[in-house]
Structures are given as structure tokens and as C-alpha cells.
Design a protein around this motif. Structure first.
Motif, short mmCIF file in Angstrom:
data_model
loop_
_atom_site.label_atom_id
_atom_site.label_comp_id
_atom_site.label_asym_id
_atom_site.label_seq_id
_atom_site.Cartn_x
_atom_site.Cartn_y
_atom_site.Cartn_z
N CYS A 181 12.53 -0.79 9.98
CA CYS A 181 11.87 -0.50 8.84
C CYS A 181 11.95 0.80 8.52
O CYS A 181 11.00 1.31 9.49
CB CYS A 181 10.87 -1.63 7.94
SG CYS A 181 11.17 -1.07 6.01
N ALA B 1 10.48 2.43 6.04
CA ALA B 1 9.45 2.37 5.31
C ALA B 1 7.72 2.90 6.04
O ALA B 1 7.29 3.08 6.50
CB ALA B 1 9.23 1.58 4.36
N CYS B 2 7.77 1.49 6.55
CA CYS B 2 6.63 0.53 7.12
C CYS B 2 6.71 0.73 8.56
O CYS B 2 5.82 0.86 9.78
CB CYS B 2 6.20 -0.83 7.14
SG CYS B 2 7.11 -2.48 7.53
N VAL C 223 7.86 -7.45 5.87
CA VAL C 223 7.00 -6.33 6.32
C VAL C 223 5.59 -5.91 4.88
O VAL C 223 4.83 -6.11 4.02
CB VAL C 223 6.65 -5.30 7.55
CG1 VAL C 223 5.08 -5.43 6.88
CG2 VAL C 223 6.68 -6.37 8.59
N CYS C 224 6.73 -4.49 4.08
CA CYS C 224 6.05 -4.01 3.52
C CYS C 224 7.63 -4.38 2.22
O CYS C 224 6.49 -3.89 1.37
CB CYS C 224 6.54 -2.48 3.89
SG CYS C 224 8.19 -1.75 4.32
ZN LIG Z 1 8.29 -2.29 6.01
#
Ligand SMILES: [Zn+2]
Length: 277
Positions: A46, A48-49, A91-92
Motif C-alpha cells: 500500500c 498510503a500506509c 489496513v488504512c
Molecule cells: Zn494502506
């Protein structure tokens, strides 16, 4: 829906900390909740996270953090991606377009210089990348992740006051999105860049308006009762009409297929990088 639920959590008093600390705390909790999805040697990543994963998920409503927060929604919209399964981070919860935006920011080394940034309605996966900048995290009302209330149709910021404005999934909620786009243009410094992500039907030639429709009709038509429209392939021209110089970024043109799969992106997706001349 994510942001509404988190806003409720904010109202319960989490707001004593600045947004950067809240983003860190919430992401730590999300990582803990989704620890079974995370694999050190996972084939996916990911942007992002930063989590390494076995796979992305089609329905973020099934992700542990979403369940805990009572987010019952689904991210499936038959009008997006030709009905292909969505790929959200378990997750995020960030969707593929926002994660593509973060890939694009990393590609041009956005972190290299400290910038004045306006982020509208950012989630924790996006905002963690903005923590080192001089960032204003805004939303229509103050929320768990936004310290500043901002109606983007009449934004409370000076002309030419930002190097970058990031709006991921914001414009579709605004009735007069042209007013919002003119404000984004006004607030950017010359050569400043707006990064725009919108729900878009890639088979649709023009933007489909529906701010006059009832919520149920918008849900039916746009896949989301709160969305005022669904963007079509003329969005680039709309942005050009505001005065931006527009680059349309497409994963398939920028990344090999293996990397698109590893990052859980949609090959034909669109990200709009809009420069103020
Ligand atoms: Zn993520």
C-alpha cells in the motif's frame, strides 16, 4: 461514510491532540486491527500506509477498522472501473485512486521540499505523507483528521497561498464544483499544483450532473447518495476551462502490469495533475 464515523469519534473528545498526532494514533490502531492482513513478505504494497499485504480487498466495509467503526458501506460501484472489483487497502482503507496519487507524489519526490499544502478531506493514509509539510488539513466541518473547517466554494485562505492543493474524492460532494475549482485555482501560487481525484465513469463522455436529484436517485445513478455528479472523460477539458494546465496520469501508461498488480491499482484509472500557469 468513513469520515462521518470518524467525525463522531472526534466529537467524543479525541480532538485535544493536533491532527498529525491523531493520524499517527489512528493508523497505529488500524495496523493493529488489520494485523492478520499484513505480511512482511506480502506480494502487495500500500503506497498510503506502507503495509505489505497478500492482497487488497474489494469491499473496504469488510476491513477490521471499518467493522469496528461501524462502516457498513461497500466500495462496489458498477459504474466505476467497468464493474471490476475495487481494490482497497484492508489496513488504512484508502482506495486505489488515492494510492495512485501517493505513487505519483513519490515519483516526483514531493517530500524533497517543504511545501505549503492544503489537503481537503484527507484520510490518515494520505495525511501521514503530508505531516512533514506546512499542511492545512481541512474539511467542510472539523473532523478527526481536519483541524480547519473549509467550504471549498468560498475557501478562507488568501490568494496564491499554497504550493499544492490535494482533493481526493471531494468535488463530487459539492453542488457547485466549478466554484470550488475556481477557489483551488485562486489559492494556488503560480506553478502550484492541484492533485485531483474524482469518482469517474471512464465510459462516460461528459460529466453527469444531478445536484437537483433526490438522494435515492443519486445513489441509483452515481452509486453514492451524497454525490452530486459522476465525472466523465471530459473532466480534463473542464479543468482546462478553469485555467489549469492539465496532465492526465494513467497507471497503464506509467507502470508495468506487475507493478500495477503489486500496488493494487486500476490500469485505466485517471489522476489529474493541474498546474496553475
Ligand atoms: Zn494502506
Amino acid at each position: 461514510l468513513i469520515r462521518l464515523s470518524l467525525a463522531r469519534a472526534a466529537a467524543r473528545g479525541v480532538r485535544v491532540l493536533p491532527w498529525r498526532a491523531r493520524v499517527r494514533l489512528v493508523l497505529a490502531a488500524m495496523r493493529l486491527l488489520a494485523r492478520r492482513s499484513v505480511r512482511a513478505d506480502g506480494a502487495c504494497e500500500c503506497t498510503a500506509c506502507g503495509a505489505r499485504l497478500d492482497a487488497f480487498v474489494p469491499d473496504y466495509g469488510q476491513a477490521p477498522a471499518a467493522r469496528l467503526l461501524g462502516i457498513a458501506g461497500t466500495s462496489v460501484n458498477p459504474r466505476l472501473y467497468g464493474g471490476a472489483a475495487r481494490k482497497s487497502c484492508p489496513v488504512c482503507l484508502e482506495p486505489e485512486r488515492t494510492r495512485f496519487l501517493l505513487w505519483a507524489l513519490a515519483r516526483e519526490d514531493f517530500r524533497a521540499a517543504r511545501r505549503r499544502v492544503l489537503v481537503c478531506s484527507g484520510g490518515p493514509g494520505l495525511l501521514r505523507h503530508m505531516a512533514a509539510h506546512d499542511t492545512v488539513s481541512a474539511n467542510l466541518r472539523r473532523t478527526l483528521f481536519a483541524d480547519t473547517a473549509c467550504d471549498l466554494r468560498q475557501a478562507p485562505f488568501a490568494d496564491a497561498s499554497f504550493d499544492a492543493v490535494i482533493c481526493a474524492y471531494v468535488l463530487s460532494y459539492i453542488d457547485d464544483d466549478a466554484a470550488a475549482l475556481r477557489e483551488v485555482f485562486r489559492m494556488l501560487r503560480p506553478r502550484g499544483v492541484a492533485w485531483l481525484v474524482v469518482p469517474q465513469d471512464l465510459s462516460l463522455a461528459t460529466v453527469e450532473e444531478g445536484s437537483d436529484l433526490a438522494a435515492a436517485e443519486r445513489a441509483e445513478k452515481f452509486g453514492n447518495a451524497c454525490h452530486m455528479r459522476l465525472y466523465g472523460m471530459d473532466f480534463s477539458a473542464v479543468l482546462g476551462g478553469i485555467g489549469f494546465s492539465v496532465s492526465e496520469l494513467v497507471p497503464r501508461a506509467l507502470l508495468p502490469a506487475g507493478e500495477i498488480a503489486r500496488l493494487g491499482l486500476q490500469p485505466e484509472d485517471r489522476l489529474y495533475r493541474c498546474t496553475k500557469p
